[in-house]
Design a protein around this motif. Sequence first.
Motif, short mmCIF file in Angstrom:
data_model
loop_
_atom_site.label_atom_id
_atom_site.label_comp_id
_atom_site.label_asym_id
_atom_site.label_seq_id
_atom_site.Cartn_x
_atom_site.Cartn_y
_atom_site.Cartn_z
N CYS A 37 0.82 -1.22 0.00
CA CYS A 37 0.00 0.00 0.00
C CYS A 37 0.85 1.27 0.00
O CYS A 37 0.31 2.37 0.01
CB CYS A 37 -0.93 -0.02 1.20
SG CYS A 37 -0.09 -0.28 2.76
N CYS A 38 2.19 1.14 0.02
CA CYS A 38 3.04 2.33 -0.05
C CYS A 38 2.94 2.94 -1.44
O CYS A 38 2.82 2.22 -2.43
CB CYS A 38 4.50 1.95 0.23
SG CYS A 38 4.78 1.52 1.95
N ARG A 39 2.97 4.28 -1.50
CA ARG A 39 2.88 4.96 -2.79
C ARG A 39 3.86 6.12 -2.81
O ARG A 39 4.02 6.81 -1.80
CB ARG A 39 1.46 5.51 -3.02
CG ARG A 39 0.37 4.48 -3.10
CD ARG A 39 -0.88 5.07 -3.74
NE ARG A 39 -1.11 6.45 -3.40
CZ ARG A 39 -2.13 6.89 -2.65
NH1 ARG A 39 -3.00 6.04 -2.14
NH2 ARG A 39 -2.26 8.18 -2.40
N ILE A 42 2.68 9.43 -1.50
CA ILE A 42 2.66 9.55 -0.03
C ILE A 42 4.08 9.83 0.46
O ILE A 42 4.31 10.71 1.30
CB ILE A 42 2.10 8.28 0.65
CG1 ILE A 42 0.67 8.01 0.18
CG2 ILE A 42 2.14 8.42 2.17
CD1 ILE A 42 0.08 6.72 0.71
N CYS A 43 5.04 9.09 -0.09
CA CYS A 43 6.45 9.31 0.28
C CYS A 43 6.84 10.77 0.06
O CYS A 43 7.57 11.37 0.86
CB CYS A 43 7.38 8.45 -0.57
SG CYS A 43 7.15 6.68 -0.39
N GLU A 44 6.35 11.33 -1.03
CA GLU A 44 6.72 12.69 -1.40
C GLU A 44 6.23 13.72 -0.38
O GLU A 44 6.84 14.77 -0.21
CB GLU A 44 6.15 13.01 -2.78
CG GLU A 44 6.90 14.11 -3.46
CD GLU A 44 6.70 14.08 -4.97
OE1 GLU A 44 6.52 13.00 -5.54
OE2 GLU A 44 6.70 15.17 -5.54
N GLY A 77 11.29 -2.82 3.05
CA GLY A 77 10.25 -1.95 3.59
C GLY A 77 10.66 -0.48 3.53
O GLY A 77 11.56 -0.11 2.76
N CYS A 78 10.03 0.33 4.35
CA CYS A 78 10.30 1.77 4.36
C CYS A 78 11.69 2.03 4.95
O CYS A 78 12.03 1.50 6.00
CB CYS A 78 9.24 2.50 5.17
SG CYS A 78 9.47 4.29 5.17
N THR A 79 12.46 2.87 4.28
CA THR A 79 13.82 3.15 4.75
C THR A 79 13.88 4.34 5.70
O THR A 79 14.94 4.63 6.25
CB THR A 79 14.75 3.44 3.56
OG1 THR A 79 14.18 4.48 2.77
CG2 THR A 79 14.96 2.19 2.70
N VAL A 87 -0.23 8.94 7.90
CA VAL A 87 -1.08 7.92 7.28
C VAL A 87 -0.33 6.59 7.12
O VAL A 87 -0.95 5.52 7.09
CB VAL A 87 -1.62 8.42 5.91
CG1 VAL A 87 -0.50 8.56 4.88
CG2 VAL A 87 -2.72 7.52 5.39
N CYS A 88 0.98 6.64 7.04
CA CYS A 88 1.77 5.41 6.89
C CYS A 88 1.60 4.47 8.09
O CYS A 88 1.80 3.27 7.98
CB CYS A 88 3.25 5.73 6.71
SG CYS A 88 3.58 6.78 5.28
N TYR A 89 1.25 5.04 9.24
CA TYR A 89 1.06 4.23 10.44
C TYR A 89 -0.42 3.88 10.66
O TYR A 89 -0.73 2.89 11.30
CB TYR A 89 1.57 4.97 11.68
CG TYR A 89 3.03 5.25 11.61
CD1 TYR A 89 3.97 4.22 11.83
CD2 TYR A 89 3.51 6.52 11.29
CE1 TYR A 89 5.32 4.47 11.74
CE2 TYR A 89 4.87 6.76 11.20
CZ TYR A 89 5.76 5.74 11.43
OH TYR A 89 7.11 5.98 11.33
S1 SF4 Z 1 5.78 3.85 4.82
FE1 SF4 Z 1 7.59 4.84 3.88
S2 SF4 Z 1 7.72 3.95 1.82
FE2 SF4 Z 1 5.63 3.57 2.58
S3 SF4 Z 1 4.39 5.32 1.84
FE3 SF4 Z 1 5.12 5.82 3.92
S4 SF4 Z 1 7.00 6.99 3.61
FE4 SF4 Z 1 6.56 5.91 1.69
#
Ligand code: SF4
Length: 185
Positions: A37-39, A42-44, A77-79, A87-89
């Motif tokens: 579901c990472c995009r 969203i990272c940006e 995974g996420c670095t 939202v990532c959590y």
């Molecule tokens: S968890 Fe990390 S890789 Fe995944 S959308 Fe969020 S910032 Fe990006």
Amino acid sequence: MKTQQTFLTRYSELEYSVSTLMSQLFSGICGSCTACCCRADICEEATESAFLSLLLEKQGLGREQMDDRYGWLDLHGCTLEYGRPPVCYAYYCDQLLARLPDEEAQFSAKVLGKLIQHIGENALGGWHLVEIMDRSDLAKLNYPELFQRLEEAQAAYSVIEHFMQAGRLTKADYNVLNVITDEEL
Ligand code: SF4
Ligand code: SF4
């Protein structure tokens, strides 16, 4: 400025703890997921937000280090150790929830996922902390209130961490967690 630095440090420490606990809870599932579901958009957000971009700088990171296609994601995974958009959590897919043994565990995990969101609510007018784009606006924040929310999130984190070992929540534990849930769940 010193207050802002202290807040950044304490926020990053709590976020790192939350992300570590979530990794322990769901080890392996997200890493081997084929419907990740990472995009990248969203990272940006982490590079565009005034507050999150400061957290990236703390790690020596900026827009130049982010991959155009995969964002901050690699094979493991996420670095980002911290500075992820809240939202990532907060998002749990059915696969993650199904892994938890009962409703109390699901409730605790959902609260865990809301802690980072909770800290920054209404940081400037109706704006969430991570929605502020101009760094100069960070000097206008109500830091006593932000520290208060950080304390609430920290207290809830301690309850959840203990629950993961003890396997049950007391009435007092619910009172601490409900500070988060009353507002956001
Ligand atoms: S968890 Fe990390 S890789 Fe995944 S959308 Fe969020 S910032 Fe990006
Ligand atoms: S939360 Fe669910 S959909 Fe997203 S990466 Fe993890 S397992 Fe995959």
